[in-house]
Design a protein around this motif. Structure first.
Motif, PDB file in Angstrom:
ATOM      1  N   PHE A   7      12.779  23.843  24.383  1.00 23.73           N
ATOM      2  CA  PHE A   7      14.184  23.760  23.991  1.00 23.73           C
ATOM      3  C   PHE A   7      14.566  24.952  23.123  1.00 23.73           C
ATOM      4  N   PHE A   8      13.720  25.259  22.157  1.00 23.46           N
ATOM      5  CA  PHE A   8      14.035  26.354  21.244  1.00 23.46           C
ATOM      6  C   PHE A   8      13.941  27.712  21.943  1.00 23.46           C
ATOM      7  N   ALA A   9      13.020  27.862  22.886  1.00 26.15           N
ATOM      8  CA  ALA A   9      12.926  29.115  23.642  1.00 26.15           C
ATOM      9  C   ALA A   9      14.193  29.338  24.464  1.00 26.15           C
TER      10      ALA A   9
ATOM     11  N   CYS B 255      17.152  32.289  23.763  1.00 28.14           N
ATOM     12  CA  CYS B 255      17.566  33.190  24.849  1.00 28.14           C
ATOM     13  C   CYS B 255      19.070  33.093  25.103  1.00 28.14           C
ATOM     14  N   LEU B 256      19.617  31.906  25.074  1.00 24.45           N
ATOM     15  CA  LEU B 256      21.052  31.724  25.270  1.00 24.45           C
ATOM     16  C   LEU B 256      21.837  32.370  24.128  1.00 24.45           C
ATOM     17  N   PHE B 257      21.339  32.248  22.910  1.00 26.59           N
ATOM     18  CA  PHE B 257      22.012  32.855  21.763  1.00 26.59           C
ATOM     19  C   PHE B 257      21.993  34.382  21.874  1.00 26.59           C
ATOM     20  N   ILE B 258      20.896  34.935  22.374  1.00 26.37           N
ATOM     21  CA  ILE B 258      20.821  36.387  22.571  1.00 26.37           C
ATOM     22  C   ILE B 258      21.789  36.831  23.664  1.00 26.37           C
ATOM     23  N   VAL B 259      21.934  36.031  24.709  1.00 27.70           N
ATOM     24  CA  VAL B 259      22.911  36.349  25.759  1.00 27.70           C
ATOM     25  C   VAL B 259      24.325  36.295  25.195  1.00 27.70           C
ATOM     26  N   PHE B 260      24.594  35.338  24.327  1.00 24.83           N
ATOM     27  CA  PHE B 260      25.914  35.265  23.693  1.00 24.83           C
ATOM     28  C   PHE B 260      26.188  36.495  22.836  1.00 24.83           C
ATOM     29  N   ALA B 261      25.150  37.132  22.300  1.00 21.60           N
ATOM     30  CA  ALA B 261      25.319  38.311  21.443  1.00 21.60           C
ATOM     31  C   ALA B 261      25.537  39.588  22.239  1.00 21.60           C
ATOM     32  N   PHE B 262      25.446  39.538  23.547  1.00 17.97           N
ATOM     33  CA  PHE B 262      25.553  40.749  24.361  1.00 17.97           C
ATOM     34  C   PHE B 262      26.875  41.494  24.192  1.00 17.97           C
ATOM     35  N   PRO B 263      28.042  40.837  24.153  1.00 17.32           N
ATOM     36  CA  PRO B 263      29.281  41.610  23.969  1.00 17.32           C
ATOM     37  C   PRO B 263      29.312  42.393  22.654  1.00 17.32           C
ATOM     38  N   GLY B 264      28.832  41.802  21.578  1.00 15.20           N
ATOM     39  CA  GLY B 264      28.793  42.520  20.308  1.00 15.20           C
ATOM     40  C   GLY B 264      27.806  43.665  20.328  1.00 15.20           C
TER      41      GLY B 264
END
Length: 99
Positions: free
Chosen positions: A75-77, A81-90
């Motif tokens: 779950f945490f992995a 990964c999803l949080f890092i994908v969310f950071a892509f625009p920034g």
């Protein structure tokens, strides 16, 4: 309940991009040498802190809705990964855009 999920996703999008969209620590604290940019490592630390804070908010929302389920490392992995994908625009805005 759907409002809690969508608000959590919007908070994740905002929290993942805050380290890349400004030069302040946690978007609040001005650094001593404000003329230079924040280092990439400091941005990663901010990203990790925002991930933990958002995880706490998600835990509280889940506890408010009903039973809290135990989570394993998978779950945490996936959520990291999803949080890092969310950071892509920034990240693109800060490092990859043409000057």
């Amino acid at each position: 309940m759907p409002y809690a999920v969508w608000s959590l996703i919007i908070l994740a999008l905002i929290g993942a991009n805050i380290p890349f969209l400004n030069q302040r620590l946690f978007a609040l604290i001005r650094l001593k040498n404000s003329s230079s940019k924040k280092s990439f490592w400091l941005r990663l630390v901010e990203l990790a802190v925002f991930y933990c804070v958002l995880g706490g908010v998600a835990y509280l929302l889940e506890a408010n809705i009903g039973n809290v389920f135990t989570q394993t490392w998978e779950f945490f992995a996936i959520t990291v990964c999803l949080f890092i994908v969310f950071a892509f625009p920034g990240f693109v805005y800060q490092y990859l855009r043409r000057q």
